[in-house]
Design a protein around this motif. Sequence first.
Motif, PDB file in Angstrom:
ATOM      1  N   ASN A   1      19.383  14.672  16.074  1.00  0.00           N
ATOM      2  CA  ASN A   1      19.620  13.751  15.003  1.00  0.00           C
ATOM      3  C   ASN A   1      18.490  13.825  13.772  1.00  0.00           C
ATOM      4  O   ASN A   1      18.760  13.152  12.787  1.00  0.00           O
ATOM      5  CB  ASN A   1      19.827  12.486  15.410  1.00  0.00           C
ATOM      6  N   SER A   2      17.570  14.795  14.271  1.00  0.00           N
ATOM      7  CA  SER A   2      16.227  14.467  13.416  1.00  0.00           C
ATOM      8  C   SER A   2      16.090  15.159  12.224  1.00  0.00           C
ATOM      9  O   SER A   2      15.716  16.581  12.192  1.00  0.00           O
ATOM     10  CB  SER A   2      15.218  14.692  14.192  1.00  0.00           C
ATOM     11  N   GLY A   3      16.118  14.729  10.933  1.00  0.00           N
ATOM     12  CA  GLY A   3      15.926  15.271   9.640  1.00  0.00           C
ATOM     13  C   GLY A   3      14.546  15.623   9.872  1.00  0.00           C
ATOM     14  O   GLY A   3      14.017  16.749   9.024  1.00  0.00           O
ATOM     15  N   THR A   4      13.769  14.647  10.017  1.00  0.00           N
ATOM     16  CA  THR A   4      12.351  15.206   9.962  1.00  0.00           C
ATOM     17  C   THR A   4      11.875  16.342  10.907  1.00  0.00           C
ATOM     18  O   THR A   4      11.327  17.146  10.204  1.00  0.00           O
ATOM     19  CB  THR A   4      11.530  14.050  10.472  1.00  0.00           C
ATOM     20  N   THR A   5      12.283  16.409  11.879  1.00  0.00           N
ATOM     21  CA  THR A   5      11.967  17.665  12.832  1.00  0.00           C
ATOM     22  C   THR A   5      12.691  18.901  12.058  1.00  0.00           C
ATOM     23  O   THR A   5      11.590  19.845  11.960  1.00  0.00           O
ATOM     24  CB  THR A   5      12.613  17.823  14.281  1.00  0.00           C
ATOM     25  N   THR A   6      13.871  18.915  11.488  1.00  0.00           N
ATOM     26  CA  THR A   6      14.141  20.131  10.818  1.00  0.00           C
ATOM     27  C   THR A   6      13.275  20.312   9.495  1.00  0.00           C
ATOM     28  O   THR A   6      13.191  21.604   9.462  1.00  0.00           O
ATOM     29  CB  THR A   6      15.581  19.741  10.538  1.00  0.00           C
ATOM     30  N   ARG A   7      13.227  19.264   8.782  1.00  0.00           N
ATOM     31  CA  ARG A   7      12.597  19.705   7.489  1.00  0.00           C
ATOM     32  C   ARG A   7      11.154  20.127   7.601  1.00  0.00           C
ATOM     33  O   ARG A   7      10.694  21.155   7.145  1.00  0.00           O
ATOM     34  CB  ARG A   7      12.659  18.465   6.596  1.00  0.00           C
ATOM     35  N   LEU A   8      10.394  19.258   8.513  1.00  0.00           N
ATOM     36  CA  LEU A   8       8.793  19.750   8.618  1.00  0.00           C
ATOM     37  C   LEU A   8       8.699  21.129   9.563  1.00  0.00           C
ATOM     38  O   LEU A   8       7.860  21.880   9.141  1.00  0.00           O
ATOM     39  CB  LEU A   8       8.204  18.563   9.525  1.00  0.00           C
TER      40      LEU A   8
ATOM     41  N   GLY B   1      21.919  21.074  14.749  1.00  0.00           N
ATOM     42  CA  GLY B   1      21.768  19.625  15.255  1.00  0.00           C
ATOM     43  C   GLY B   1      23.057  18.811  15.490  1.00  0.00           C
ATOM     44  O   GLY B   1      23.995  19.531  15.472  1.00  0.00           O
ATOM     45  N   ASP B   2      23.092  17.511  15.610  1.00  0.00           N
ATOM     46  CA  ASP B   2      24.462  16.841  15.746  1.00  0.00           C
ATOM     47  C   ASP B   2      25.080  16.782  14.459  1.00  0.00           C
ATOM     48  O   ASP B   2      24.845  17.334  13.538  1.00  0.00           O
ATOM     49  CB  ASP B   2      24.004  15.629  16.399  1.00  0.00           C
ATOM     50  N   ASP B   3      26.582  16.019  14.581  1.00  0.00           N
ATOM     51  CA  ASP B   3      27.253  16.063  13.492  1.00  0.00           C
ATOM     52  C   ASP B   3      26.527  15.294  12.137  1.00  0.00           C
ATOM     53  O   ASP B   3      26.884  15.732  10.940  1.00  0.00           O
ATOM     54  CB  ASP B   3      28.721  15.033  13.862  1.00  0.00           C
TER      55      ASP B   3
ATOM     56  N   LEU C   1       5.679   7.758  20.134  1.00  0.00           N
ATOM     57  CA  LEU C   1       7.164   6.991  20.425  1.00  0.00           C
ATOM     58  C   LEU C   1       7.855   8.102  21.294  1.00  0.00           C
ATOM     59  O   LEU C   1       7.980   9.318  20.817  1.00  0.00           O
ATOM     60  CB  LEU C   1       7.948   7.129  18.871  1.00  0.00           C
ATOM     61  N   ARG C   2       8.508   7.542  22.197  1.00  0.00           N
ATOM     62  CA  ARG C   2       9.321   8.287  23.227  1.00  0.00           C
ATOM     63  C   ARG C   2      10.926   8.265  22.871  1.00  0.00           C
ATOM     64  O   ARG C   2      11.543   7.834  23.701  1.00  0.00           O
ATOM     65  CB  ARG C   2       8.954   7.983  24.682  1.00  0.00           C
ATOM     66  N   GLY C   3      10.994   8.190  21.654  1.00  0.00           N
ATOM     67  CA  GLY C   3      12.332   8.284  20.981  1.00  0.00           C
ATOM     68  C   GLY C   3      13.021   9.435  21.145  1.00  0.00           C
ATOM     69  O   GLY C   3      12.667  10.392  20.905  1.00  0.00           O
ATOM     70  N   GLU C   4      14.509   9.877  20.820  1.00  0.00           N
ATOM     71  CA  GLU C   4      14.935  11.011  20.893  1.00  0.00           C
ATOM     72  C   GLU C   4      14.805  12.004  19.854  1.00  0.00           C
ATOM     73  O   GLU C   4      14.643  13.243  20.084  1.00  0.00           O
ATOM     74  CB  GLU C   4      16.555  10.809  20.908  1.00  0.00           C
ATOM     75  N   ASP C   5      14.375  11.541  18.480  1.00  0.00           N
ATOM     76  CA  ASP C   5      14.049  12.243  17.553  1.00  0.00           C
ATOM     77  C   ASP C   5      12.753  13.097  18.036  1.00  0.00           C
ATOM     78  O   ASP C   5      12.543  14.243  17.521  1.00  0.00           O
ATOM     79  CB  ASP C   5      13.728  11.390  16.400  1.00  0.00           C
ATOM     80  N   VAL C   6      11.651  12.345  18.569  1.00  0.00           N
ATOM     81  CA  VAL C   6      10.410  12.862  18.758  1.00  0.00           C
ATOM     82  C   VAL C   6      10.548  13.687  19.765  1.00  0.00           C
ATOM     83  O   VAL C   6       9.905  14.952  20.090  1.00  0.00           O
ATOM     84  CB  VAL C   6       9.250  11.862  19.131  1.00  0.00           C
ATOM     85  N   ILE C   7      11.473  13.449  20.889  1.00  0.00           N
ATOM     86  CA  ILE C   7      11.811  14.598  21.765  1.00  0.00           C
ATOM     87  C   ILE C   7      12.412  15.722  21.367  1.00  0.00           C
ATOM     88  O   ILE C   7      11.844  16.745  22.003  1.00  0.00           O
ATOM     89  CB  ILE C   7      12.539  13.863  23.233  1.00  0.00           C
TER      90      ILE C   7
END
Length: 428
Positions: A90-97, A113-115, A43-49
Amino acid sequence: MKLQTNAKGLRGTIKVPGDKSISHRSIMFGAIAHGKTEVFDILRGEDVISTMNAFRAMGVEILDEEGKITILGKGFEGLKAPKTPLDMGNSGTTTRLISGILAGLPFETTLFGDDSLSKRPMDRIAQPLRMMGAEISGQTKRDLPPIQIKGTQNLHEMDYELPVASAQVKSALIFAALQTDKKAVTRIIEKEKTRDHTEDMLVQFGGEIAVSGKNILVPGGQRLTGQKVVVPGDISSAAFFLVAGLIVPNSEIELRNVGINETRTGILDVIEKMGAQVIRLQEDRINKSATLVVRTSELHGCEISGEMIPRLIDELPIIALLATQAKGETIISNAEELRVKETDRIAVVTELLSKMGAEITPTSDGMIIRGKTPLHATDVNTFGDHRIGMMAAIAALLVPEEEMNLARFESIWTSYPDFFSDLESLMP
Ligand code: S3P
């Protein structure tokens, strides 16, 4: 942005974009393994980036060619201290993992991260990772971002019963457990069974893990080897078109390449409970994917609770819309986790759908929705939450008026960059 309204029928085929959870994990496993990992259909979405940029900032070489990402991993020991704080977007998954990985590395890192991310609780990972030996500090008692993580190469094993049903927390602890001593074994007990992509991928990368129901054992000192990963489509993205196909009159939609891992298919069970059918074609058992077909259907309300919730947690906003078009009452409970997603999704879904004319009552841990109600146009906002934005765009298809606008629509790029062109492709 002006939304498409008053749809007369959606017809056609969509190839669903790559699964967000699997995409994040493929980069992380590629980075901590030794050797080359090739990832197809990511997935080339912003979270994965955000995940990709974070590992690049830690010195991992990641090549991005059309259709393929190549990660040249050098093990945990190949990860270097980033020169600046890491932006999680915006990525909770990135932060936690990533916190579980950083917990075992000999340097200090700041994650911000963002707001929206700055309001998401990180105490759920900070507390258990501190118990394993990492030093973590965040804002307020709930350890909101920005958080500082000072890792240690002396992480120790523990027995930990998760107080929340969360695949993100479970995954962070698995990543930390891999970095404990060779003879150590970490035991994690889940509150409810949650998505198991980390466990699957650990085995795929040559690692060891024992899973028995909600009990997980992870030995320390593991060495992983780079692999080839094919990312199936995201059922959480497919969900918007599954619902559109069921509620827009005269529709038939085929969704190709949808991931159907059992821990994620709660929405398919709910659709059946509501009296409709999702046809599965070309099931691929190795890649856990299938083509799904839905048609416009009569629906009735149902109850959604308990162990079903983690299997459809991200789909609840679009399921709430589905329930507005089902006869009778739909009761969603035990879903208090919705309050700590990209937005408080109980509050935001209720506000948005009520404004459009739905009968929906928020509860502390869910919603009660009475259908079937006609919806009418009103200007809406994503509140910066991708899944709220896509839900609003599907709801707009049902309104008879010509004009309905969506503010802050860009948040949809977080998980589904081609959402509007895919929707457009189904129009007559
Ligand atoms: C995810 C787990 C879920 C889900 C999120 C992705 C993951 O969060 O809502 O979108 O990839 O592990 P929780 O672990 O907080 O339930």
